[in-house]
Design an enzyme around this catalytic site. Sequence first.
Site, mmCIF file in Angstrom:
data_model
loop_
_atom_site.group_PDB
_atom_site.id
_atom_site.type_symbol
_atom_site.label_atom_id
_atom_site.label_comp_id
_atom_site.label_asym_id
_atom_site.label_seq_id
_atom_site.Cartn_x
_atom_site.Cartn_y
_atom_site.Cartn_z
ATOM 1 N N ARG A 1 0.845 -1.195 0.000
ATOM 2 C CA ARG A 1 0.000 0.000 0.000
ATOM 3 C C ARG A 1 0.874 1.236 0.000
ATOM 4 O O ARG A 1 1.956 1.235 0.573
ATOM 5 C CB ARG A 1 -0.833 0.058 1.281
ATOM 6 C CG ARG A 1 -1.668 -1.159 1.531
ATOM 7 C CD ARG A 1 -2.165 -1.124 2.975
ATOM 8 N NE ARG A 1 -2.708 -2.431 3.318
ATOM 9 C CZ ARG A 1 -3.067 -2.778 4.544
ATOM 10 N NH1 ARG A 1 -2.944 -1.925 5.538
ATOM 11 N NH2 ARG A 1 -3.543 -3.983 4.774
ATOM 12 N N ASP B 1 0.430 5.289 1.281
ATOM 13 C CA ASP B 1 -0.489 6.066 2.111
ATOM 14 C C ASP B 1 -1.046 7.275 1.362
ATOM 15 O O ASP B 1 -0.585 7.608 0.264
ATOM 16 C CB ASP B 1 0.242 6.526 3.382
ATOM 17 C CG ASP B 1 0.498 5.367 4.328
ATOM 18 O OD1 ASP B 1 -0.454 4.619 4.616
ATOM 19 O OD2 ASP B 1 1.657 5.203 4.769
ATOM 20 N N TYR C 1 12.539 3.555 -2.772
ATOM 21 C CA TYR C 1 11.743 4.746 -2.462
ATOM 22 C C TYR C 1 12.625 5.992 -2.522
ATOM 23 O O TYR C 1 13.788 5.935 -2.121
ATOM 24 C CB TYR C 1 11.184 4.680 -1.031
ATOM 25 C CG TYR C 1 9.938 3.857 -0.845
ATOM 26 C CD1 TYR C 1 8.683 4.407 -1.059
ATOM 27 C CD2 TYR C 1 10.018 2.530 -0.411
ATOM 28 C CE1 TYR C 1 7.534 3.657 -0.860
ATOM 29 C CE2 TYR C 1 8.867 1.775 -0.218
ATOM 30 C CZ TYR C 1 7.628 2.346 -0.439
ATOM 31 O OH TYR C 1 6.493 1.615 -0.241
ATOM 32 N N ARG D 1 9.344 7.459 5.768
ATOM 33 C CA ARG D 1 9.077 8.823 6.249
ATOM 34 C C ARG D 1 9.733 9.062 7.607
ATOM 35 O O ARG D 1 10.274 10.138 7.871
ATOM 36 C CB ARG D 1 7.566 9.054 6.336
ATOM 37 C CG ARG D 1 6.908 9.167 4.970
ATOM 38 C CD ARG D 1 5.421 8.894 5.003
ATOM 39 N NE ARG D 1 4.733 9.798 5.909
ATOM 40 C CZ ARG D 1 3.423 9.727 6.175
ATOM 41 N NH1 ARG D 1 2.684 8.793 5.595
ATOM 42 N NH2 ARG D 1 2.868 10.577 6.998
#
Lengths: 252, 252
Positions: B49, B51, B107, B194
Site C-alpha cells: 500500500r 499512504d 523509495y 518517512r
Amino acid sequence: MRYKCIVSYDGTAYAGWQRQNGKRSIQQTIEEALKKIVCQDIKIYASGRTDAQVHARGQVFHFDCDKKFADFRKALNSQLPKDIYILSMEPVADDFHSRFSACYKHYDYLINDGDYDPLMVNYCCQTNRKLDIALMEKFSKIFIGEHDFTSFNATKKAEVENQVRTIYRIDVKRHGNMIKISYYGNGFLRYMVRILSQCLIEAALGNLTEKQLTEMLEAEDKRACHYNGQPQGLYLMEVSYKPYLVAPVAEW
Amino acid sequence: MRYKCIVSYDGTAYAGWQRQNGKRSIQQTIEEALKKIVCQDIKIYASGRTDAQVHARGQVFHFDCDKKFADFRKALNSQLPKDIYILSMEPVADDFHSRFSACYKHYDYLINDGDYDPLMVNYCCQTNRKLDIALMEKFSKIFIGEHDFTSFNATKKAEVENQVRTIYRIDVKRHGNMIKISYYGNGFLRYMVRILSQCLIEAALGNLTEKQLTEMLEAEDKRACHYNGQPQGLYLMEVSYKPYLVAPVAEW
C-alpha cells in the site's frame, strides 16, 4: 507608502490573476488576505495578468498602504493559502508601477517529450513525441528582435493597437525528458508565449517549415496562426525593472 | 492469464492505494477503470500500500483476466484519470505475485531546504532551514544492513511480528535546494521511509546525535522515536523482482 511584492504561485486551482465574478482568482485571494491584516480594502496592481492554470515564480504587484507592520510579508503569508507565497515585499517610490515601470519579462515554457507523466499534468505540456531541440532553437531565431506579433497573440487590435514587441533572447534547453523554452522580452501579449511555444513544438514535429513560420509572422494577421500551447506549461519567472542588458543565465 | 502492471500516480487527490469506504483510492479507481473494459469485477493486488498523498513512479500490481485485448494498456489508460498512468502491462507466469515475488523496493524522499515553494506543496517536504547533506549521509549509515526496525515504523507487532528488514543502500543527493534521499531495501514497514527521513532531517538540524539515533534503533521499541516525515515527499520508485546486486544509479 507604496509596496512592491514578488509573488510565487501554483496557478492550478485558480481562474488566473484577474478578479472574476464567481471564480477564484489570485488577485482576489491576495486582496482578501491583505484585508485581514490591514482591516481595509486594498487594491493590488500586477505587472500583467496570468491566465487560468498558469504559474508564477516572479510575478510582481504593488499596492498602497499607510499602516506599518513589524513583519508585513510574514503576516501576509500567514493569511495566504499554501499555493501562493510572497517571496519579497519592500517599500518603493510612489511613482513605481508594477506594470508601467517594467523593462522586461522572463517566461519559461516547460514541455515533457518523454513518457506521459501523471505527476506533471498541471506543470508542463506533454507531447508524447520526442522533439529535436536543435530545430526548435533554430526556428526560435525567427522571433528574436523587434516584430509586429499580431499573428501570434490573442489580444484584440481594438484593445492594444500596437502589437510590436521586442524579444531579446530565447533559450531552448533539455534536462532528460523535460524541455524548457525561456523567453526574455519587453512585453508579451495574450497567449503569446504559449502560441510561440506551440509553433516551436509543431516545427520540431515537422508540421511547420521555416518559410511557413516566417510568413505567419510577416502576415501580421490574427488568422495566420491557429496554434496555442497548454497553459499548464507556462511560468512567469521574472519581471525586471532594469533595462535588458545581459540575460540572466537560466539554471536547471 | 495473469498480468503485471507498472503504474505511476500523483497521490495528491487520493486517500492512498487501498480501498476505503467513502474515500477515493488508487486501487478503487484502477479497478473501476478495468471493469469498464473487461465488463466484470477484477481485483488487483499491489506490491504494497502507499499512504494518502504518497506518489508512485513504479508501483506494481497484478490481476487475473481471461479476456484478451489488442492494446489492453492503452485501453486501460484511456479509462483512467489524468493523475494515474499505466507505464507497462505484460503477461506473467501464474505464480507471479506483485507482493510476494518482490525482491526489493526503491523509495525516494524529496526535501526542499530553500525558500518555501508554493508549487511544490504536494511534491516534497519543506524544511525552511538549510540541511547539511554530508551529515545526513553519515547518519544514514546507521540504517544500512539488517536491523530490527521496530522503533522506526508504525506497523503493529500484532500485525507483523518480525520487523527485521534489510536496507541495502541509502543515497543522499542535492540538486539546488532539493535534496533526494533514495532507499533500497528488501521491505519497508508502515511510515518507515518517512520516519527514517525525518530522523535524518532532525540530525541535520542538530536535534539528534549519532548516539541517540543508534540507541533508538537498538531500543526496538515503538515509543523510542516520535518523528514522522510528511507524506508528500515520498515516492515509490521501483519494485524489483530480481535480487539486489548493484543498486541502480539514481539520476537527477
